[in-house]
Each structure stands twice: as C-alpha cells, then as structure tokens.
Design an enzyme around this catalytic site. Structure first.
Site, short mmCIF file in Angstrom:
data_model
loop_
_atom_site.label_atom_id
_atom_site.label_comp_id
_atom_site.label_asym_id
_atom_site.label_seq_id
_atom_site.Cartn_x
_atom_site.Cartn_y
_atom_site.Cartn_z
N PRO A 410 -65.33 -0.12 -38.53
CA PRO A 410 -65.47 0.67 -37.31
C PRO A 410 -66.59 0.13 -36.43
O PRO A 410 -67.70 -0.11 -36.92
CB PRO A 410 -65.81 2.08 -37.82
CG PRO A 410 -66.15 1.93 -39.27
CD PRO A 410 -65.50 0.69 -39.75
N GLN A 487 -61.85 6.94 -37.63
CA GLN A 487 -63.15 7.38 -38.12
C GLN A 487 -63.65 8.52 -37.23
O GLN A 487 -63.82 8.33 -36.02
CB GLN A 487 -64.19 6.24 -38.10
CG GLN A 487 -65.51 6.65 -38.76
CD GLN A 487 -66.63 5.63 -38.60
OE1 GLN A 487 -66.93 5.23 -37.47
NE2 GLN A 487 -67.24 5.22 -39.69
N TYR A 568 -76.20 9.92 -38.28
CA TYR A 568 -75.48 10.84 -37.40
C TYR A 568 -75.42 12.21 -38.09
O TYR A 568 -75.96 12.38 -39.18
CB TYR A 568 -74.11 10.27 -37.02
CG TYR A 568 -74.27 8.96 -36.27
CD1 TYR A 568 -74.96 8.93 -35.06
CD2 TYR A 568 -73.81 7.76 -36.81
CE1 TYR A 568 -75.16 7.73 -34.38
CE2 TYR A 568 -74.01 6.56 -36.14
CZ TYR A 568 -74.69 6.55 -34.92
OH TYR A 568 -74.91 5.38 -34.26
N ARG A 616 -67.75 7.38 -45.15
CA ARG A 616 -68.78 6.33 -45.04
C ARG A 616 -70.13 6.95 -45.32
O ARG A 616 -70.48 7.99 -44.76
CB ARG A 616 -68.76 5.68 -43.64
CG ARG A 616 -69.83 4.62 -43.50
CD ARG A 616 -69.67 3.71 -42.29
NE ARG A 616 -68.90 2.52 -42.61
CZ ARG A 616 -69.00 1.34 -41.99
NH1 ARG A 616 -69.84 1.19 -40.99
NH2 ARG A 616 -68.27 0.32 -42.34
N ARG A 710 -68.96 -7.67 -37.26
CA ARG A 710 -69.29 -8.62 -36.19
C ARG A 710 -68.43 -9.87 -36.21
O ARG A 710 -68.07 -10.38 -35.13
CB ARG A 710 -70.77 -8.98 -36.26
CG ARG A 710 -71.67 -7.82 -35.84
CD ARG A 710 -73.09 -8.02 -36.27
NE ARG A 710 -73.18 -8.13 -37.71
CZ ARG A 710 -74.25 -8.56 -38.36
NH1 ARG A 710 -75.32 -8.92 -37.69
NH2 ARG A 710 -74.27 -8.62 -39.68
C1 LIG Z 1 -71.13 -3.18 -32.00
C2 LIG Z 1 -71.13 -2.40 -33.26
C3 LIG Z 1 -70.71 -1.08 -33.27
C4 LIG Z 1 -70.67 -0.34 -34.45
N1 LIG Z 1 -70.16 0.91 -34.46
C5 LIG Z 1 -69.95 1.57 -35.62
C6 LIG Z 1 -69.24 2.79 -35.68
O1 LIG Z 1 -68.74 3.28 -34.67
N2 LIG Z 1 -69.10 3.40 -36.87
C7 LIG Z 1 -69.62 2.87 -38.01
O2 LIG Z 1 -69.48 3.47 -39.07
N3 LIG Z 1 -70.26 1.69 -37.99
C8 LIG Z 1 -70.43 1.02 -36.84
N4 LIG Z 1 -71.02 -0.21 -36.83
C9 LIG Z 1 -71.44 -0.80 -38.11
C10 LIG Z 1 -70.35 -1.74 -38.64
O3 LIG Z 1 -69.16 -1.04 -38.96
C11 LIG Z 1 -70.82 -2.49 -39.88
O4 LIG Z 1 -71.12 -1.55 -40.88
C12 LIG Z 1 -72.05 -3.34 -39.61
O5 LIG Z 1 -71.93 -4.05 -38.38
C13 LIG Z 1 -72.27 -4.36 -40.72
O6 LIG Z 1 -71.15 -5.22 -40.86
P1 LIG Z 1 -71.15 -6.74 -40.33
O7 LIG Z 1 -72.30 -7.41 -40.99
O8 LIG Z 1 -69.82 -7.29 -40.77
O9 LIG Z 1 -71.30 -6.74 -38.83
C14 LIG Z 1 -71.09 -0.93 -35.64
C15 LIG Z 1 -71.55 -2.26 -35.62
C16 LIG Z 1 -71.55 -3.00 -34.47
C17 LIG Z 1 -71.98 -4.45 -34.51
#
Ligand SMILES: Cc1cc2nc3c(=O)[nH]c(=O)nc-3n(C[C@H](O)[C@H](O)[C@H](O)COP(=O)(O)O)c2cc1C
Ligand SMILES: Cc1cc2nc3c(=O)[nH]c(=O)nc-3n(C[C@H](O)[C@H](O)[C@H](O)COP(=O)(O)OP(=O)(O)OC[C@H]3O[C@@H](n4cnc5c(N)ncnc54)[C@H](O)[C@@H]3O)c2cc1C
Length: 757
Positions: A410, A487, A568, A616, A710
């Site tokens: 997400p 989500q 949150y 989560r 990402r």
């Molecule tokens: C731009 C952005 C927006 C995110 N928005 C959410 C979100 O809406 N809900 C959530 O649970 N995590 C959110 N996250 C966290 C990601 O789901 C993920 O847990 C975090 O980026 C680590 O994973 P990665 O290393 O693959 O980026 C967000 C992350 C990024 C980079």
C-alpha cells in the site's frame, strides 16, 4: 619505540610479527599468561576467501597455515532423522593450537620478545611502553582497567555452549539438532586436522538449567552430550581441554566498543569486538585487525593517534558488517525451537541462509542440485508439477488464490480530490496489476473525510468513492490476473498533514481539521493534540469502518486490510507511546488492543466469509518503552484469534523518537518471528527490492508474501522483469505487450552472455 602487546592469541602474535618485521628497530613484547602449547578450545574454521589478505601481508605464515588446513566443501544439516547436504561452501579448519604455534614461530623469528606464563594484572606490566596493544581477548583486562572510557557494550546472549573435541572425523561442516524433554540442543561440528574435530554443543539457558547441566560438571556434561548426539558420534567420545574451568559451559558475549583507542592504548581482535562462533569469523577479524594496525603503526612515525584512527576507520565497517551477520546467525540458534516446527527441508534452508549473507542464487551457484531440490520440494508443496522460483509458487488464503508471492505494498499517492481516486489511480494501479504482482493494494483508504492523512488521500465514505473504486477493480480483474486488496484506515493523531512530497507529517498551512486519538498526546510538538476519543466516538468510527468495508465488498475487492500500523488511529491505541488512557481502552496491551479488535470484529462480520482479511502492524516502535517484537507476537495472536488470515508486518512510524535500524529486508525478522512462533501467515515488507530477497524469504519460510513498495514506483513491471531475469517464462504478460516481452528477454539474455549492460 617500545610496543607492549598484552595477549598472545592470534591477534597479538600476528600483529607483533608483522610490526617487528616492518620496523626491526622497535622493541616489541608480547605478554601471554598461558604457557606455550596451552590453549582453550579446539579447531577454528575460516571460509575459503578470508585468507587472501593474510597471504598478501605475510606469504610465509599464510603458507604454513594453508599446509595445516583441512579443507571441506559441504555443510550438512541433520534434523528429525533427515540429512541435507549443500556443497560449495568452501571452509578450512585448523587446530587453534597449531595456529598459535605457527603465529608464535613467526613472531619469535621476527625478533618479538614473547613472554609466556606471565599474567598482566595492571598497568605496571607495561612499564614505559609507547604503545600498549590490548589483544587480551573478549574479557580484556587492559580494556576493563579503563572503566567505561572505551564505551564498551557487552550483549550477553541467551544460549550456553561447551567447546569440546572428538575423534569422529566429520566429512562436512556438520550441524545436528535434537529436541529433548528440556528443549533443543544444537551441535556444530567440523574436522580441523587428521585426527580431531571440534564439537560445540549449544542450547538455551533455560534448557541448560532444566537439564541439570548447570551443576553437571565436565564429566556429567560430556556424558549428557554424548548421549544426545550419539548417532552422529558413531561411538567416538567427546573430550574437553578445559577441565580447569569451574563451569565448562560459557555464555557468548557480543562485545562492541565506541572507540578502539585511548591515549597510547589500542584494542585489537576480540578485545575490540566479538562475532558469534557460528559464522566462524572471529579469528579472521582478529588477523585482519592485526594486519591493519601493524601497517598503520609501521608507517606512522611518532603520530600514533593518527595511526590508531586510520586503523579504526579501515576496520570498523567490515567489523560491523560481520557483527550484523553474526547477530542474525546467533539469533537463529537462540530460536531453534521456533524453526523446529518447519518441515526439515525448510529448516535446513533457513539455517543455511540465516545470516542473510548468502542468498538464493548464491546458494545455487554453490550447489545447483541442492537448490533445485529445494525448489522442487516447494513446488510440490504447492501442487505444482515442476520446480519454479519460490516467488512464483501460488498461495491461498480462504477462497483467494494468489498466483505468486509478490505484492504491491500500500502506498499513498496523495492525488485524490475529496477522496476520489481518479484516472491517475486507474493508470497507476492498473499498470502495477499488469506488472505481474500476485496481489496489489490500494493506499490507506480513509473511512471518513477526517480519517484522511492529507487532503490528497483516497476515501471510501461517499457514493462517488464506491463508483470510482469499482471502475478500477473492474479494470484490474478484467485486464490482469492480479488480485486486489483494499487497505482501510483512519489517520488519527497523524491526520490533517501535508502531501507526501511536501512536508510529510507536518500540519497543513491552512484548513486543518481536528484530529482524534486515544489521548491528548500530539505526534510531535508541531502536530495538533488529538481530541481524546469517547466511547461514543469509538462507536462512530467503528461504524465508519463497517460502512467502508461494505462499500469495498460491493466494489469487488478480494482482500481487506485493516491498517493498525505507523501511528495512525488504530496503531495509536496499540502503542503505549500515544495511548495513556486509564479506562478499559488503555493500560495493558490487552486493553490497548480492545478498540482495534472491536473494529476488526465489526468489519470481519460484514466482510464476506470466503474473502480473507489482513492486519498491518508496527512490530516495533524502535523506541525504548514502546512496542517491542515480543509484543508484536501477542498483537498478531490477538488479531489471528479474531479472524485475521494474514499479518502484514511493518514497523515504526509511531513516534518521532524512533531510531530504526535499516538494512536489506530489515523488517523481515519480525515477520519470521510471528509466522514461525504462532504458525500463522505473514507478509514481510521493508527494503525488499531484489528478486533474490523474495525467493530467499519464501524458501526459508520467513514469510508467506513479500510486499514491495518503492521498487514498484520505479518499475510497475517489477515481477515480470524478475521472472525474465530468473529465466522463468511461465508468467502472463498482457497479450498486447508480448512482442515487447520477447525483445526484452532476448536483450537480457544477450547482455547476460556478453556482460554488457
Ligand atoms: C510513497 C509511499 C506511500 C506509502 N503509503 C502507505 C500507505 O498508504 N499505507 C501503508 O500501510 N504503508 C504505506 N507506505 C509504506 C509502504 O507500504 C512500505 O511499508 C514501505 O515503503 C517499506 O517498503 P519498501 O522498502 O519496499 O519501500 C508508503 C510508502 C511510500 C514510499
Ligand atoms: C566456542 C568458540 C568457537 C570459535 N570458533 C571460531 C572459528 O571457528 N573460527 C573463528 O575464526 N573464530 C572462532 N572463534 C573466535 C575466536 O576464538 C576469537 O575471535 C579469536 O581467538 C580472537 O583472537 P584474539 O587474539 O583477539 O583473542 P584470544 O584468542 O582470546 O586471545 C587472547 C589471549 O590473551 C591472553 N590473555 C588474556 N588476558 C590476559 C592477561 N591479563 N595477561 C596475559 N595474557 C592474557 C589469553 O590467554 C589469550 O591467549 C570461536 C570462539 C569461541 C568462543
């Protein structure tokens, strides 16, 4: 220059030999309490590649060590009557005694004054030394004489071990595990010369006590170990060279120091840092330290402070890297009981990849047939006729079948007006659904206008939202094989803040709305203090979640996730950092979970029974006094008992005081712990960006799904590209793109063949 080195272990002897050879005019003295030929322990191992630096620094000593080595290639894992063997591991063993002899000879030949049988008890022993080298091991007397000034951390671990020898000449580096009525015991055994092998037996402290080993003495301990591991010893005895010790079982201490030098004193080898014996790197680190320090002092002139600094600069990162790997490894051995529930095939794979230094493809390079066997076993478990990369095994949750283990995590896109996901979302999510992931997630979708984090966040509270989401869900289902998860969340104390690419988590410049929370504790001094929710507020918010879940079900989403992480609203109830209520919703973890569990139950009741739900969580707050990984197990247990099918294991973002320790797959250990302690499905997330990470996590059973965030922003086709890179063809590209696939695969094969980018 007069250099006194306290300790004639590998570090002190090698350092002294190298320094004296480089600067014959220096007076170099080694003071060692043992007599020549006395040594604790048995053999030590080195991995093949570790000795290159020793060869470059001192070819003659290297040749002497080489000629005393016993080489072997395989690691063997014995568990529940099964044996697994993985080759290509390239280890060499040597008797510690022989190593010390070789290094002593090198030092004496270079002209070092080696004084055996002399115990250093205080500074008087150094006399007028210009440099004092503390090479006196993990319990360094010299270091301790300086009190706290080196900033020493001693991390006392949870296992007891005994270092024994045996004449059973194991052909491979052998691990064996036996479960007893007292708990699990592990044997680490390897041959180190033509006659003998090392046999270290290890178990948890509580197991050791329960088995009566605390007072068993050396004879009783040996008898106990011989009986447990009899089938591996083939009639050979276990022997000790530590009869003089009051307690033959030791505890491993991971030692770190904030600084490695102080005035004219410098720490070397185990005195500076230790790395658990299960990665066999302590002696290598000690010898490499010695090379570095000798070279720096030899070329420094009188400026020893600069020499010490240069030595520390050169060594610190490498030491940290190995200490990290060693921590992963020792934690694995501390938690054998957690992995004891895995099937033997997976247990062995988990052991082989425990330090996270060896990945799936690296293991394949070392031993193709071993990895082929693991893949075939995994595929058969998923009822597949032939082996596939682990990430391409299907996964089932209730009535939902996912075609692979890759998930679009997400991610808020901050691009909605009034919560409506527009064409940007259709394109963004549509492209990622077509990109091959088995499951894609919406961003955190707010259950009310106030539940949004920012004015750009998506919503599920107005009729227009349902229509907009329905269109995207319909596209994803019609034009891809991906399943689609919604989500749902509420921003709570972190609401009314700016878009992600503005000032994240900072209040809006204008137009702020009041925010809700368990207590009047703001997320930071610049954030609003939340309104402390009443029971009526909780009932209202719970119904907003229910309404949103019903809308989501009508849209046709396949899975519903409740966002209870990242500070949150629901997360802010769970962590004691933001919940200081004194009613039934605050205090104990059970109380703090009450509102999130009420919301979960209400949502589960309206969400179709054939469809799964996930939650989560933040598995740690990364703040002392906050949620810790052991609490996360309890949180997961509670949601699972309430009907959650999958725990999506994230961490942090609950406090501005958090100090996370980042790294590759850094949150995966939390998912691993929850999955394997509770036996429930987990999704790992956080710095998982390489196909090898996903294959390793799935094959080792550290998690069931891998969420990638990402990396999916940079590459919507992450999964299709991963399949191409792995040479796996059985993935569905969108039919209009097939010509592109063929060219992509061809070019990839060509660049792999030529090495060109
Ligand atoms: C731009 C952005 C927006 C995110 N928005 C959410 C979100 O809406 N809900 C959530 O649970 N995590 C959110 N996250 C966290 C990601 O789901 C993920 O847990 C975090 O980026 C680590 O994973 P990665 O290393 O693959 O980026 C967000 C992350 C990024 C980079
Ligand atoms: C069970 C076990 C298994 C291990 N297996 C491996 C392995 O397979 N591979 C590997 O690379 N590493 C292994 N290690 C780690 C390895 O033993 C150490 O990292 C390595 O010996 C460090 O070398 P050192 O010279 O810094 O310290 P040490 O080897 O500890 O030497 C310190 C020396 O200082 C002397 N000394 C201490 N205090 C005084 C004093 N006050 N006065 C005079 N002399 C003193 C001691 O007698 C000793 O000789 C293992 C460790 C353990 C505990």
């Amino acid at each position: 220059m007069r250099v006194v080195c306290v300790g004639g272990g590998p570090a002190g002897l090698f350092f002294s030999a190298l320094l004296k050879r480089a600067r014959p005019e220096f007076e170099v003295v080694v003071i060692e309490r043992n007599q020549p030929g006395d040594t604790f322990g048995w053999g030590v191992v080195f991995s093949d590649q570790t000795l290159d630096r020793i060869a470059a620094a001192d070819p003659r000593t290297h040749a002497a060590i080489e000629s005393a080595f016993v080489h072997w290639d395989a690691v063997e894992v014995n568990i529940k009557g099964r044996t697994f063997r993985a080759g290509g591991q390239g280890f060499a063993g040597i008797a510690r005694k022989r190593l010390i002899e070789i290094l002593t000879a090198a030092a004496v030949e270079a002209g070092v004054d080696v004084r055996f049988g002399t115990e250093v008890t205080g500074p008087a022993a150094f006399g007028n030394a210009d440099i004092v080298v503390a090479a006196d091991g993990a319990n360094s007397t010299v270091r301790r004489a300086h009190g706290d000034l080196f900033g020493t951390t001693v991390d006392t671990r949870k296992c007891r071990y005994i270092w024994l020898g045996t004449r059973r000449l194991f052909e491979a580096f052998t691990f064996a595990f036996e479960e007893t009525e007292f708990g699990w015991f592990a044997l680490h055994a390897y041959r180190f010369d033509a006659r003998m092998a090392t046999a270290i037996v290890e178990c948890r402290e509580e197991t050791w006590r329960a088995a009566g080993l605390e007072s068993a003495g050396i004879v009783g301990s040996i008898a106990f170990c011989e009986q447990i591991f009899a089938r591996y010893l083939e009639g050979n005895a276990l022997v000790s060279n530590a009869h003089h010790l009051a307690q033959p079982w030791s505890v491993f201490n991971t030692i770190s120091n904030e600084r490695w030098s102080l005035g004219n004193t410098v720490l070397l080898g185990d005195a500076a840092h230790t790395a658990h014996f299960s990665i066999g790197s302590g002696t290598k680190l000690a010898l490499e330290d010695a090379i570095s320090l000798a070279a720096r002092i030899a070329s420094a002139g009188d400026d020893i402070a600069t020499a010490f600094e240069a030595y520390e600069d050169e060594r610190r990162l490498e030491v940290l890297r190995l200490q990290n790997a060693a921590r992963n490894s020792l934690e694995w051995f501390e938690n054998v009981s957690r992995y004891g529930t895995l099937e033997p095939e997976q247990f062995a794979y988990s052991l082989l990849t425990r330090s996270q230094r060896i990945g799936h493809e690296n293991l394949r390079l070392r031993d193709r047939s071993y990895v082929d066997g693991v893949e075939t076993w995994l595929a058969a478990r998923s009822s597949l006729a032939r082996a596939v990369p682990p990430m391409f095994t299907p996964f089932r949750l209730r009535g939902l079948e996912l075609r692979n283990r890759v998930v679009l995590s997400p991610m808020a896109m901050y691009s909605c007006a009034d919560g409506v996901p527009d064409d940007f979302y259709l394109v963004h999510l549509g492209a990622r659904a077509q990109g091959g992931a088995g499951l894609i997630f919406t961003e955190m979708t707010a259950v009310s206008p106030e539940a949004r984090i920012t004015p750009g966040c998506a919503g599920m509270y107005a009729p227009g939202h349902e229509t907009a989401w329905q269109r995207i869900v319909a596209f994803v289902h019609a034009r891809s094989d991906a399943k689609f998860a919604l989500q749902l969340g509420h921003s709570g104390p972190k609401g009314s803040t700016q878009l992600g690419w503005e000032a994240i988590d900072e209040p809006l410049e204008t137009g702020n709305w009041p925010v809700l929370g368990p207590s009047r504790l703001p997320y930071g001094p610049q954030n609003q203090a939340p309104v402390e929710m009443t029971v009526a507020d909780m009932a209202r918010v719970r119904e907003e979640f229910v309404r949103a879940a019903e809308m989501g079900a009508r849209c046709g989403f396949d899975l519903l996730e409740l966002h209870c992480a990242h500070g949150y609203l629901l997360s802010s109830f769970i962590t004691p950092l933001s919940n200081v209520r004194t009613d039934a919703y605050g205090g104990s973890l059970e109380n703090r979970l009450r509102f999130p569990l009420e919301v979960f139950a209400a949502v589960r009741a309206v969400w179709p029974a054939r469809k799964p739900m996930s939650v989560r969580i933040s598995a740690t707050d990364w703040v002392p006094g906050g949620i810790a990984p052991e609490d996360a197990v309890e949180i997961a247990r509670a949601f699972h008992a309430a009907g959650a099918d999958l725990i999506d294991v994230s961490s942090g973002q609950t406090s501005r005081a958090a100090r996370p320790v980042y790294g590759r797959m850094y949150q995966t250990p939390f998912a691993d712990r929850i999955r394997n302690e509770l036996g429930i499905a987990t999704m790992a997330v956080g710095n998982i960006y390489d196909p090898d990470h996903v294959n390793g996590i799935i094959a080792a059973g550290r998690a069931d799904l891998c969420a990638i965030a990402r990396a999916h922003l940079a590459d919507p086709y992450w999964t299709l590209h991963a399949a191409a890179a792995l040479g796996y063809r059985d993935v569905a590209w969108p039919p209009p793109y097939l010509a592109g696939r063929d060219q992509y695969v061809r070019n990839l094969e060509r660049s792999n063949a030529t090495g060109a980018p």
